[in-house]
Scaffold this active site. Structure first.
Site, PDB file in Angstrom:
ATOM      1  N   LYS A 271      33.689-105.014   5.031  1.00 33.21           N
ATOM      2  CA  LYS A 271      34.478-106.153   5.540  1.00 33.21           C
ATOM      3  C   LYS A 271      34.359-106.209   7.056  1.00 33.21           C
ATOM      4  O   LYS A 271      34.677-105.249   7.746  1.00 33.21           O
ATOM      5  CB  LYS A 271      35.955-106.016   5.172  1.00 33.21           C
ATOM      6  CG  LYS A 271      36.708-107.298   5.498  1.00 33.21           C
ATOM      7  CD  LYS A 271      38.218-107.136   5.460  1.00 33.21           C
ATOM      8  CE  LYS A 271      38.786-106.573   6.743  1.00 33.21           C
ATOM      9  NZ  LYS A 271      38.580-107.438   7.930  1.00 33.21           N
TER      10      LYS A 271
ATOM     11  N   GLU B 134      37.218 -93.664  12.583  1.00 28.36           N
ATOM     12  CA  GLU B 134      36.826 -93.620  14.002  1.00 28.36           C
ATOM     13  C   GLU B 134      37.819 -94.511  14.723  1.00 28.36           C
ATOM     14  O   GLU B 134      37.817 -95.728  14.552  1.00 28.36           O
ATOM     15  CB  GLU B 134      35.383 -94.105  14.133  1.00 28.36           C
ATOM     16  CG  GLU B 134      34.706 -93.584  15.379  1.00 28.36           C
ATOM     17  CD  GLU B 134      34.785 -94.570  16.510  1.00 28.36           C
ATOM     18  OE1 GLU B 134      35.787 -94.486  17.267  1.00 28.36           O
ATOM     19  OE2 GLU B 134      33.899 -95.415  16.622  1.00 28.36           O
TER      20      GLU B 134
ATOM     21  N   CYS C 234      36.186 -98.076  22.144  1.00 28.38           N
ATOM     22  CA  CYS C 234      37.140 -97.016  21.802  1.00 28.38           C
ATOM     23  C   CYS C 234      36.968 -95.821  22.726  1.00 28.38           C
ATOM     24  O   CYS C 234      37.893 -95.063  22.951  1.00 28.38           O
ATOM     25  CB  CYS C 234      37.012 -96.636  20.346  1.00 28.38           C
ATOM     26  SG  CYS C 234      35.318 -96.571  19.818  1.00 28.38           S
TER      27      CYS C 234
ATOM     28  N   GLU D  56      46.203 -96.814  24.631  1.00 30.93           N
ATOM     29  CA  GLU D  56      44.908 -97.504  24.686  1.00 30.93           C
ATOM     30  C   GLU D  56      45.137 -98.989  24.975  1.00 30.93           C
ATOM     31  O   GLU D  56      45.859 -99.660  24.249  1.00 30.93           O
ATOM     32  CB  GLU D  56      44.191 -97.338  23.346  1.00 30.93           C
ATOM     33  CG  GLU D  56      42.802 -97.923  23.363  1.00 30.93           C
ATOM     34  CD  GLU D  56      42.040 -97.671  22.078  1.00 30.93           C
ATOM     35  OE1 GLU D  56      42.631 -97.824  20.994  1.00 30.93           O
ATOM     36  OE2 GLU D  56      40.848 -97.341  22.158  1.00 30.93           O
TER      37      GLU D  56
END
Ligand code: ADP
Length: 497
Positions: free
Chosen positions: A189, A265, A299, A396
């Site tokens: 997806k 991840e 990331c 983040e």
């Protein structure tokens, strides 16, 4: 034009046919519920087109197709042929590089020059795993003279793969390459913000010669199609790249359904450490690239910059000068380095963090504002005068925003470097080999770059310590995510009991 494709145009590749259907069993189809959703151009905030949306029912159909392929023809496919198919796909990525890069820029907003690098990395990754397909080997293990034991490496089965929007096609290739090399089938997806490239690439799957059902590509939302994959009783493994918050939900869904294998991840808040003996100009280039590449939407972005006290003032001045030269604007313009953020949601999130930083008393060295009044553009932003407990230092941000602070000693910077819940990446800039090795070994991160940043390569494992993930992508290590280990023990002697 049919209702499963639309004619679109990009500034660099001209007109092309954009598939809009769900790719199941090697065909583009509509979703069962007939739903569609709009795809927004982040540079203009205008609708590019609509694509078909997968719901739970479509996930069921795609999983059934992948199951049928796995238990049928794909199981009998030779490793050599699996490798050839991946190499075919890699070649098609190269043949269509300009188009794929242009679609990626249109959809995601990244500079087309950078998108081209992404697409050649996709080809490199697919070809690399094509090379692995016929090199996956078991073992013979001697235990007693009257047994013959062998260990077989087998595919896991149907793999659900859920990918993010920051590197839409690169994540596609990172996920599909190792899964297919190991003999699995796939239901992938794409992210709802960036479905277009994944669908153009889906067309290449058939052209490469893959049998129907081996790789299925769905467009759809996380809470609907993504959640259906994560909790599906006939998906044997789920691989996810995205936020830590969603990573936890995926794990819960896997645990609450069929205990499918999980690899994650996730996010990061990576330290980028500059020692006083570093080559300053070199370090500035990498620090700039470390945070502002891909608009900070990595990331592994080097979002916490630590500079040794004696060179701090000089470094900040030069870094500001350098970052202000980053060209922010139209992703299709020749010199653009930084395009828009991917969506209104991300834009708002980042602007909120910038506000939080200002409210907490941090100093804006440069940026801190939107650029222009159309499109999700944000000026490269550097905060100084931060404390370790500030949100902008701990959380983040996933945008072109970093903090810079000074440190005195190696021990101190190792401590602060490790003082977040994340552990995806880090970097050390120094000319001293001992410092480089000592600090690299002490940092709790899956990747440490020395005198560089963001130089990922498909041959090298990538993944997180702590809350940055579980498992490793890329390199030989990624094969472990997609293989079961079977022990076969053959009794040679007489009955024991
Ligand atoms: P971001 O917050 O940056 O958009 P996410 O982690 O939310 O990143 O999204 C990454 C991918 O995970 C996307 O493909 C998204 O659709 C999917 N996703 C989001 N929520 C869920 C969920 N609850 N279950 C499964 N997949 C999800």
């Amino acid at each position: 034009m049919s209702d499963l494709s639309v004619q679109l145009e990009t500034p660099t590749s001209g007109k092309y046919t954009q598939p809009t259907g769900l790719f199941i069993n090697n065909e583009f189809v509509k979703g069962v519920d007939g739903k569609t959703f709009e795809v927004i151009n982040p540079s203009t905030e205008e609708v590019i087109t609509s694509v078909h949306e997968a719901t739970e029912k479509d996930v069921d159909i795609a999983v059934a197709a992948a199951r049928k392929a796995f238990e049928g023809p794909w199981r009998k496919e030779t490793p050599e042929n699996r490798g050839k198919l991946l190499v075919n796909l890699a070649n098609l990525f190269e043949k269509n590089l300009d188009l794929l890069a242009a679609v990626e820029s249109l959809d995601n907003g990244k500079a087309v020059s950078m998108a081209k690098v992404d697409i050649s990395m996709c080809a490199g990754c697919l070809r690399y795993y094509g090379g692995w397909a016929d090199k996956i080997e078991g073992k013979v293990i001697d235990t007693t003279p009257d047994t013959f034991n062998y260990i077989r490496k087998e595919p896991i089965g149907v793999c659900g793969q859920i990918i993010p929007w920051n590197f839409p096609l690169l994540m596609w290739a990172w996920k599909i390459g190792p899964a297919i090399a190991c003999g699995n089938t796939v239901v992938l997806k794409s992210a709802e913000q960036t479905p277009l490239g994944a669908l153009v690439a889906a067309g290449l799957i058939k052209e490469a010669g893959f049998p129907p059902g081996v790789i299925n590509i769905l467009s759809g939302f996380g809470k609907v199609a993504g959640a259906a994959i994560a909790s599906h009783m006939d998906v044997d493994k789920v691989a996810f790249t995205g936020s830590t918050v969603v990573g936890r939900q995926i794990m819960k869904a896997a645990a609450g359904s069929n205990l499918k294998k999980v690899t994650l991840e996730l996010g990061g808040k990576s330290p980028n450490i500059v020692f006083e003996d570093a080559d300053i100009d070199n370090a500035i280039s990498w620090v700039n690239f470390g945070i502002f590449f891909n608009h900070g939407q990595c990331c592994c972005a080097g979002s916490r910059i630590y500079v040794q006290e004696s060179i701090y003032d000089k470094f900040v001045e030069k870094f500001k000068e350098r970052a202000q030269k980053n060209v922010v604007g139209d992703p299709f313009a020749k010199d653009t380095f930084q395009g828009p953020q991917v969506s209104q949601v991300q834009f708002d999130r980042i602007m909120n963090y910038i506000k939080e930083g200002k409210d907490a008393g941090a100093k804006v060295e440069i940026g801190g504002t939107r650029k222009g009044d159309k499109g999700f553009f944000i000026e490269p932003t550097i905060f100084s005068g931060v404390t370790e407990d500030m949100k902008i230092v701990q959380e983040e941000i996933f945008g072109p925003v970093c903090s810079i602070s000074k440190f005195k000693t190696k021990e101190e910077v190792i401590r602060v470097g490790n003082s977040t819940t994340y552990g995806l990446a880090a970097a050390v800039h120094t000319k001293n080999l001992n410092t480089a090795i000592e600090v690299s070994n002490a940092l709790k991160a899956g990747t440490v770059w020395v005198n560089s940043y963001n130089t990922l390569h498909h041959q090298m494992p990538f993944g997180g310590y702590k809350e940055s993930g579980i498992g490793r992508e890329l390199g030989e290590a990624a094969l472990d995510n997609y293989l079961q280990t079977k022990t076969v023990s053959i009794r040679l002697g007489d009955a024991l009991f």
